[in-house]
Design a protein around this motif. Sequence first.
Motif, mmCIF file in Angstrom:
data_model
loop_
_atom_site.group_PDB
_atom_site.id
_atom_site.type_symbol
_atom_site.label_atom_id
_atom_site.label_comp_id
_atom_site.label_asym_id
_atom_site.label_seq_id
_atom_site.Cartn_x
_atom_site.Cartn_y
_atom_site.Cartn_z
ATOM 1 N N GLU A 1 0.826 -1.205 0.000
ATOM 2 C CA GLU A 1 0.000 0.000 0.000
ATOM 3 C C GLU A 1 0.867 1.264 0.000
ATOM 4 O O GLU A 1 0.565 2.240 -0.692
ATOM 5 N N GLN B 1 2.331 1.617 -3.500
ATOM 6 C CA GLN B 1 1.345 1.888 -4.545
ATOM 7 C C GLN B 1 0.651 3.237 -4.364
ATOM 8 O O GLN B 1 0.293 3.883 -5.339
ATOM 9 N N ARG C 1 -8.946 -16.407 0.568
ATOM 10 C CA ARG C 1 -9.375 -15.011 0.416
ATOM 11 C C ARG C 1 -8.228 -14.041 0.684
ATOM 12 O O ARG C 1 -8.034 -13.071 -0.037
ATOM 13 N N GLU D 1 -5.927 -13.904 -2.192
ATOM 14 C CA GLU D 1 -6.467 -13.110 -3.308
ATOM 15 C C GLU D 1 -6.345 -11.614 -3.010
ATOM 16 O O GLU D 1 -5.997 -10.808 -3.888
ATOM 17 N N GLN D 2 -6.645 -11.228 -1.770
ATOM 18 C CA GLN D 2 -6.562 -9.806 -1.419
ATOM 19 C C GLN D 2 -5.112 -9.313 -1.496
ATOM 20 O O GLN D 2 -4.853 -8.191 -1.923
ATOM 21 N N LYS E 1 -2.875 -10.507 -3.502
ATOM 22 C CA LYS E 1 -2.551 -10.430 -4.927
ATOM 23 C C LYS E 1 -3.078 -9.121 -5.514
ATOM 24 O O LYS E 1 -2.405 -8.460 -6.303
ATOM 25 N N ARG E 2 -4.291 -8.746 -5.093
ATOM 26 C CA ARG E 2 -4.865 -7.500 -5.591
ATOM 27 C C ARG E 2 -3.988 -6.300 -5.205
ATOM 28 O O ARG E 2 -3.909 -5.306 -5.922
ATOM 29 N N LEU E 3 -3.342 -6.399 -4.037
ATOM 30 C CA LEU E 3 -2.442 -5.327 -3.585
ATOM 31 C C LEU E 3 -1.068 -5.432 -4.230
ATOM 32 O O LEU E 3 -0.150 -4.686 -3.887
ATOM 33 N N LYS E 4 -0.893 -6.405 -5.148
ATOM 34 C CA LYS E 4 0.378 -6.618 -5.867
ATOM 35 C C LYS E 4 1.475 -7.178 -4.978
ATOM 36 O O LYS E 4 2.669 -6.957 -5.235
ATOM 37 N N ALA F 1 -9.173 -4.376 3.623
ATOM 38 C CA ALA F 1 -9.275 -5.816 3.453
ATOM 39 C C ALA F 1 -8.873 -6.520 4.741
ATOM 40 O O ALA F 1 -7.900 -6.156 5.387
#
Lengths: 467, 467
Positions: free
Chosen positions: A185, A188, A225, A228-229, A231-234, A383
């Motif tokens: 975070e 990004q 889950r 996945e979260q 991964k979404r945050l890279k 998240a």
Amino acid sequence: MKPRPNHKPKVIIIGCGFGGLEAVKALSRAAVDITLIDRTNHHLFQPLLYQVATAGLSAPAISAPIRHILRREIKRGNLTVLQAEVTAIDAADKSVVLDDGERLDYDHLIVAAGATHSYFGHDEWATHAPGLKTLADAFDIRARVIGAFEHAERCANPDERAAWMSFVVVGAGPTGVEMAGTLAEIAQHTLAQQFRRIDSKLARVVLLEGSDRVLGTFVPALSQRAREQLKRLKVDVRTGCKVTTIDETGVTYDGHEGDVQFSNHLPTRTVVWAAGVAGSPLGRSLAATAHAELDRAGRVVVQPDLSLLDHPEVYVIGDLAAARSYGPDLPKADPKPVPGVSPAAKQMGRLAAANILRRLKHEPTEAFRYRDYGSLATIGRRAAVVDLAVPVFGALRFSGFFAWLFWLFAHIWFLIGFRNRLVVLIDWAWAYMTFERHARVVAEAPHRPGPPLTPPLQDAPDTQPLA
Amino acid sequence: MKPRPNHKPKVIIIGCGFGGLEAVKALSRAAVDITLIDRTNHHLFQPLLYQVATAGLSAPAISAPIRHILRREIKRGNLTVLQAEVTAIDAADKSVVLDDGERLDYDHLIVAAGATHSYFGHDEWATHAPGLKTLADAFDIRARVIGAFEHAERCANPDERAAWMSFVVVGAGPTGVEMAGTLAEIAQHTLAQQFRRIDSKLARVVLLEGSDRVLGTFVPALSQRAREQLKRLKVDVRTGCKVTTIDETGVTYDGHEGDVQFSNHLPTRTVVWAAGVAGSPLGRSLAATAHAELDRAGRVVVQPDLSLLDHPEVYVIGDLAAARSYGPDLPKADPKPVPGVSPAAKQMGRLAAANILRRLKHEPTEAFRYRDYGSLATIGRRAAVVDLAVPVFGALRFSGFFAWLFWLFAHIWFLIGFRNRLVVLIDWAWAYMTFERHARVVAEAPHRPGPPLTPPLQDAPDTQPLA
């Protein structure tokens, strides 16, 4: 011998974490003389320590002076607080030894000295991969993370720059997942467009885990889950990876793709250790003088009532205790050990205090019964995963934004002191709206591990601000 | 030679204090390429630094990351921020040298490197008497003050205990008066009844001053008020005292009672240095390469337009500049030098930026004219002195509770960032109601005399561990 009227039984409590603090409170109105010893001057709300490390909160927002928290108990007259390091426990002599050689006698002892990092026999990794247990650890990690981006901005060599912009977190338990998510975070959002020569969004955050899933103590669906979260945050999550070396050049690990084994080296200057935990060295002191049994992680194996077999006047609680939970039908214990979480430590603190009072009244002590209200872990902005044990209803599991809100309010609720709660709420609301992390302030000189920086090339075209 | 269309003039600004920050803002929309260099990652609101040292505020409440403050300017594309230490200025070569050897060229240079402590030739005192210029200094003093009471609580020897419970502040300017008043408040109120073996109210706070009154830059009537307010807080104020030795046993000074000279030794373990100030070592670099003249305090004597005589492209501003104020009737200057306060630094930063732009347009530069809006100093809870220069009306002087309120709102108003102002207001309201100082948290091991905690040389970067 009848007790003299002026002689109150002496209780020494070592450590003012969640367990020690509860024990003091539970004993403070009893006819005992309490001495609380801690090597720092503050109680720390450890579940939010990663926020100090990642510059989201200031240290005073999640900690409070012990003397302030316990000012009423001190005023009442039966509590002495000492800031000191206990160097040894002499169970045979019923005394503890302090760092300056002072020896204090006790009638009852509660050891709540907690845990420290374990590098699985590789203590040399500590220099390059600090863990996260104390405020000093958090400041160290904060300085390294913020300093890494500053070094990258000044760095002309592309390999070196890439190493400064790579972050590796070892261990994907709650702390590792929180750290990795927040680091991503920061790269990004928080730092975006605040540099000229580097693009902070190109920073790489790798989360290494030895087992085959993240958040191994949660049910597999919530692990999925969380993954996945992340991964979404890279965040680059790599499970089934065993770290073999950590040095100034980076992290080397063994992994496998299907049946194919391989070894990989991640060049990085910033590693956070969130993998192993070991009981405080005071456990060994108890093993030597009280014949206490230690488990593989150096934790003290306790009796059902949290005392030691040969020394019923000595209790071990919190992260230092290898305890089990017992139903009313003693001696059948839960097969799973009690986890090293703050609700368990608090419950043990209350039981140890109550058992001391029972023994003073010559009543039988009671066995520890762990009440598990569930587990929470957050992954980054908005998240989290929640696994609640709701009475009658059973398990309540959810993830995502509402899980994050639940996590947020649960943590703020348990923070000590009204001021802290208010300030943390403002800080979070502010961070949520602006993406800024207000505590991004480093007092020391920038951290420089390992080899010295090579002087940047004078005329390297990609480093000139503007031609 | 006509300038090439793509070549913007390079401006380097050293230091992101009040002066440097104003200069960056004033230049950020001009057709120049700016590089701002600071050895820390934050801008510091120094007037409230004593509150961090005395645990009233956390570090992030009075500081903000430079990249955050200047994020819009960075995004605009003509500002590069580097966290680096400038080790030398080569005015002949029009370049500055960084700690890693990198050399940066400039067309125009603004040196805003500030001041450091001066021990009047006794650098060995630094170990025992830290000054207050950086966040690291503030954490060091906080750890010493809080640790002193903890040591006293553990101490059996009455002389040693008395030394731990004695605090000496050297220098009764605004910082010294603020420190002494707040230390007294901590002993009298914050810590009252939070110890068992000691009574914090018996702690002794001594304020030593070489001249014959406190707050020497204020008018004598306000000095007298300040002295009375300090006395009410139980601060032992001793003027006309010249410190001769500071070591691990305490402070020795020469004083006089009427015509009788005497020498006195104050046994103490905690000394705060608020007496001498010296210009940054970069002043010597300018003396060597730009023939700059230095005054006795190591400050650079500047031309009326803040540049150097032989190098009109080099400006020196803020605490490092020995500047005078000029009316419209140049060359007659004010007899008094411009004081080292933040409004002066800001005004100099704006003028240096404007003069650079004037020179780029081949216009004559302007002379510095200091606008003095007055002075404020606070003494402790609810006490302050205010000396305002009100246009037309003249001087407006008052002290006491309303002066304190005025001081409070003036300081919060000038804090950078809305969040900081809000948090500081809450912290102050909280402290006012409860007497608690919420940042009473020390991350390191307690301070122990013997091995030095602070680097003994003034020029050394802040390398001590973060408290």
